[in-house]
Each structure stands twice: as structure tokens, then as C-alpha cells.
Design an enzyme around this catalytic site. Structure first.
Site, short mmCIF file in Angstrom:
data_model
loop_
_atom_site.label_atom_id
_atom_site.label_comp_id
_atom_site.label_asym_id
_atom_site.label_seq_id
_atom_site.Cartn_x
_atom_site.Cartn_y
_atom_site.Cartn_z
N GLY A 54 0.82 -1.20 0.00
CA GLY A 54 0.00 0.00 0.00
C GLY A 54 0.86 1.25 0.00
O GLY A 54 2.04 1.22 -0.36
N CYS A 55 0.28 2.36 0.40
CA CYS A 55 0.99 3.64 0.41
C CYS A 55 2.33 3.50 1.12
O CYS A 55 2.38 3.08 2.28
CB CYS A 55 0.13 4.70 1.11
SG CYS A 55 0.95 6.31 1.24
N PHE A 56 3.40 3.88 0.44
CA PHE A 56 4.72 3.59 1.00
C PHE A 56 5.13 4.50 2.15
O PHE A 56 6.09 4.20 2.86
CB PHE A 56 5.80 3.53 -0.07
CG PHE A 56 5.90 4.68 -1.06
CD1 PHE A 56 5.38 5.94 -0.81
CD2 PHE A 56 6.57 4.49 -2.27
CE1 PHE A 56 5.50 6.99 -1.71
CE2 PHE A 56 6.72 5.54 -3.18
CZ PHE A 56 6.18 6.78 -2.91
N TRP A 57 4.41 5.59 2.38
CA TRP A 57 4.77 6.45 3.51
C TRP A 57 4.67 5.70 4.84
O TRP A 57 5.62 5.66 5.62
CB TRP A 57 3.84 7.67 3.57
CG TRP A 57 3.95 8.61 2.43
CD1 TRP A 57 4.99 8.74 1.54
CD2 TRP A 57 2.98 9.59 2.04
NE1 TRP A 57 4.72 9.73 0.63
CE2 TRP A 57 3.51 10.28 0.91
CE3 TRP A 57 1.73 9.96 2.54
CZ2 TRP A 57 2.81 11.30 0.28
CZ3 TRP A 57 1.04 10.99 1.92
CH2 TRP A 57 1.58 11.65 0.80
#
Length: 214
Positions: A54-57
Site C-alpha cells: 500500500g501507500c509507502f509512507w
């Protein structure tokens, strides 16, 4: 039409051409860890793991906190287009997933422990999405760097898959493949949640801990 294309892998023949050199410079130092950001040359005794969840942050923030992790970065993996930009990846026309690359000391934290964390902090059954984030760049993936990592990934995927199936979840959709080219993401994405501590975290997950197993 747009939504459907965002969730279908691009035909390599139709992928964006990309570029032969990076589109942006990268900082030398990791913002959190006492390590370089670019780790193409990995110190002796350390290993590399690459995950898409998912969102890599939020994914990177989870992994830089684990003892034994030497460096982390976010980037683009599993795709076709060389040196892509974030906007190109989000178009669905590069084939990449948002990824976190982890350089770790296997004497302090095992690859198996990193995989178990991977399964606990996202939902590996959602296909081309995580929560409200929809698109091929949000797919679940483990990109192995050694034959031993591949075996561990496949073994633990089965263990967790059996456990969540027992609790009513569908099949795991995690892609398990060799680690190919990894392209570092733009500087502002690196250690994003250190720079923006109240920023977006996806963290869709099943809520099911990885089971004890022999």
C-alpha cells in the site's frame, strides 16, 4: 473505464517509456537512521528486503522503527518503466507498486520477522488496492533477493493464508517474485512521515496477528 484500467496491469508493450537517467537527485542521508539513503552498495553481512503493502509512507515508517533495520527507502518496484516519477506510477502505466526497500542485519532481525510484520500491517487479500487507495501501485508484493527469502515468503504466506481463511477472509493476493529493478522515489517521499508526522497513513489490515507456528 479509468477505474478499471487503474486496477489492471499494463501491457509491457504499452507502458510509459521512462528515461535513461533519474528525473531528480536524491539526498545522501536517511532522515531518521544513521545510514545512507541510497544503498545500492550494501555493507557486508546485511541483506535487502523489498515489500509492497500500500501507500509507502506508512510502510516505511513501520520498518525504520524495527531494531536491526539499518536503512530504508521508498520507491517503485515490480514494473516496466525505467526511472519513473510518482505521477507516472500513479497513472497505472508503468506496472510498478509503491515499495519499501529495507536493508537489515539478519543477526538482529530475520527476514521471516519482516515478512510476519508485512502481513500484520496491511490486508494481503485486497488485490489492486489497500483500503480507499485503489490502483495497481497499491498491490501487495514480496520481491525476494535470495532463494532462501523466496522459500520463507512462500512458506509464511501459506501459514498466514490458512489462518485468515479459517477466520473468514479470502485468498491472499500477494505477488511473490524476484526483486528486479528498484527505482528510488522522489526526495519528498523519503521518510515522509518523519517530515510530516501527522501525514497520511493507510494501514488497512485484517487485525489478525501472525499465528505461532513450528
Amino acid at each position: 473505464m479509468f477505474s478499471r484500467r487503474k486496477t489492471e496491469m499494463v501491457d509491457p508493450a504499452e507502458a510509459l517509456p521512462g528515461r535513461s537517467t533519474p528525473a531528480f537527485p536524491l539526498p545522501e542521508k536517511h532522515e531518521v537512521l544513521d545510514a545512507p539513503l541510497v544503498t545500492d552498495d550494501v555493507p557486508d553481512g546485511l541483506e535487502v528486503a523489498v515489500f509492497g503493502l500500500g501507500c509507502f509512507w506508512g510502510a516505511e515508517e513501520i520498518y525504520w522503527q524495527i531494531p536491526g533495520v539499518w536503512s530504508t527507502s521508498v520507491g517503485y518496484a515490480g514494473g516496466v518503466t525505467p526511472h519513473p516519477t510518482y505521477e507516472e506510477v500513479c497513472s497505472g502505466r508503468t506496472g510498478h507498486t509503491e515499495a519499501v526497500r529495507i536493508v537489515f542485519d539478519p543477526d538482529r532481525v530475520s527476514f521471516a520477522d519482516l515478512v510476519k510484520q508485512f502481513f500484520e500491517v496491511h490486508d494481503p487479500t485486497q488485490g489492486m488496492r489497500q483500503g480507499n487507495d485503489v490502483g495497481t501501485q497499491y498491490r501487495s508484493a514480496i520481491y525476494f533477493t535470495t532463494p532462501e527469502q523466496e522459500q520463507t515468503a512462500r512458506d509464511l504466506t501459506k501459514v498466514y493464508g490458512d489462518e485468515i481463511a479459517r477466520r473468514g477472509y479470502g485468498e491472499i493476493t500477494t505477488e511473490i517474485a524476484p526483486a528486479g529493478d528498484y527505482w528510488y522515489a522522489e526526495p519528498h517521499h523519503q521518510q515522509y512521515l518523519h517530515k510530516n508526522p501527522y501525514g497520511y497513513r493507510c494501514h488497512a489490515n485484517t487485525g489478525i496477528p501472525f499465528p505461532a507456528h513450528g
